[in-house]
Design a protein around this motif. Structure first.
Motif, short mmCIF file in Angstrom:
data_model
loop_
_atom_site.label_atom_id
_atom_site.label_comp_id
_atom_site.label_asym_id
_atom_site.label_seq_id
_atom_site.Cartn_x
_atom_site.Cartn_y
_atom_site.Cartn_z
N MET A 108 11.00 -44.23 2.96
CA MET A 108 10.49 -45.37 3.70
C MET A 108 9.18 -44.96 4.36
O MET A 108 9.13 -43.96 5.06
N ASN A 109 8.11 -45.71 4.14
CA ASN A 109 6.80 -45.35 4.66
C ASN A 109 6.40 -46.18 5.87
O ASN A 109 5.22 -46.36 6.13
N THR A 110 7.38 -46.71 6.58
CA THR A 110 7.10 -47.40 7.83
C THR A 110 7.78 -46.62 8.95
O THR A 110 8.78 -45.94 8.74
N PRO A 111 7.24 -46.73 10.17
CA PRO A 111 7.88 -46.02 11.27
C PRO A 111 9.27 -46.59 11.52
O PRO A 111 9.49 -47.80 11.38
N HIS A 112 10.20 -45.71 11.86
CA HIS A 112 11.56 -46.17 12.14
C HIS A 112 12.31 -45.13 12.96
O HIS A 112 11.96 -43.95 12.96
N LEU A 113 13.33 -45.63 13.66
CA LEU A 113 14.17 -44.75 14.45
C LEU A 113 15.16 -44.03 13.56
O LEU A 113 15.64 -44.60 12.57
N VAL A 114 15.47 -42.80 13.90
CA VAL A 114 16.38 -41.96 13.15
C VAL A 114 17.46 -41.48 14.12
O VAL A 114 17.15 -40.95 15.19
N GLU A 115 18.71 -41.68 13.74
CA GLU A 115 19.81 -41.17 14.56
C GLU A 115 20.00 -39.68 14.27
O GLU A 115 20.05 -39.27 13.11
N ILE A 116 20.10 -38.89 15.31
CA ILE A 116 20.27 -37.45 15.18
C ILE A 116 21.76 -37.13 15.25
O ILE A 116 22.45 -37.56 16.18
N ARG A 117 22.24 -36.40 14.24
CA ARG A 117 23.64 -35.98 14.28
C ARG A 117 23.88 -35.16 15.52
O ARG A 117 23.04 -34.33 15.90
N ASN A 118 25.02 -35.40 16.15
CA ASN A 118 25.33 -34.60 17.32
C ASN A 118 26.83 -34.37 17.40
O ASN A 118 27.63 -35.11 16.83
N HIS A 119 27.16 -33.31 18.08
CA HIS A 119 28.56 -32.91 18.25
C HIS A 119 28.79 -32.74 19.75
O HIS A 119 28.04 -32.04 20.43
N LEU A 120 29.82 -33.38 20.24
CA LEU A 120 30.13 -33.36 21.67
C LEU A 120 31.54 -32.85 21.89
O LEU A 120 32.48 -33.27 21.21
N ASP A 121 31.66 -31.90 22.80
CA ASP A 121 32.99 -31.44 23.21
C ASP A 121 32.90 -31.05 24.68
O ASP A 121 31.87 -31.31 25.34
N ALA A 122 33.93 -30.43 25.20
CA ALA A 122 33.98 -30.09 26.61
C ALA A 122 32.85 -29.15 27.04
O ALA A 122 32.50 -29.09 28.22
N ARG A 123 32.25 -28.45 26.10
CA ARG A 123 31.16 -27.52 26.42
C ARG A 123 29.81 -28.20 26.49
O ARG A 123 28.82 -27.60 26.89
#
Length: 141
Positions: free
Chosen positions: A1-16
C-alpha cells in the motif's frame, strides 16, 4: 500500500508489563536507520520536510504527537498517542510533527540511511518536485 496508514504493533501483556514487537516481515522495507525525538517542548513542530525515497514507520512511544502528511495533492492528519500503533509513511511525503504532551518520545524506523539529497526542505520546492513528476537523480535507484 503506497498511502500513509496506521499500523497496529503486536504486543504482549502480562503481569510484568507490556512488550511491543516489530519484525522485518512486519514492514514493507528493511530497516536501515532508527532515530528518535525527545525533550521537544509542547507545541513545537519538527519534520517540516519531504523525502523523495525514504519510507518510515513512526512510533510514539510515550506522550502524544499530531502528524500531518501531504503528497502535494492530499493531506492526511494522524494522532499517535499509544505505543501499540505506528504510522507508515511512504516515499514522496511532506511531513510535520507537532508535539502535544510533555515527555513525548517519537521513534522512527527508516528504510534508508541519512542521505541529504533525499530531503526537500521547502514546501514550495516539494510542490514543484511533485508537479515535475517526482524526478529522481539518474544515479540513484
Amino acid at each position: 500500500m503506497n498511502t500513509p496508514h496506521l499500523v497496529e504493533i503486536r504486543n504482549h501483556l502480562d503481569a510484568r508489563g507490556a512488550l511491543g514487537v516489530i519484525e522485518g516481515a512486519d514492514l514493507p522495507f528493511d530497516i536501515r536507520r532508527l532515530y528518535y525525538l525527545f525533550d521537544v517542548p509542547i507545541g513545537s513542530v519538527r519534520g517540516e520536510h519531504g523525502h523523495k525515497r525514504l519510507q518510515q514507520l513512526i512510533l510514539c512511544l510515550h506522550g502524544k504527537v499530531d502528524i500531518t502528511l501531504n503528497d502535494g495533492r492530499s493531506r492526511w492528519p494522524f494522532t499517535l498517542d499509544r505505543a501499540t500503533q505506528g504510522l507508515y509513511v511512504p516515499p514522496g511525503m511532506w511531513r510535520s510533527l507537532e508535539f502535544r504532551d510533555p515527555g513525548t518520545v517519537v521513534c522512527v524506523l527508516a528504510s534508508r540511511p541519512y542521505e541529504v539529497e533525499d530531503y526537500i526542505y521547502h514546501f514550495e520546492d516539494f510542490l514543484a518536485w511533485v508537479q515535475a513528476g517526482r524526478p529522481l537523480p539518474e544515479d540513484q535507484p
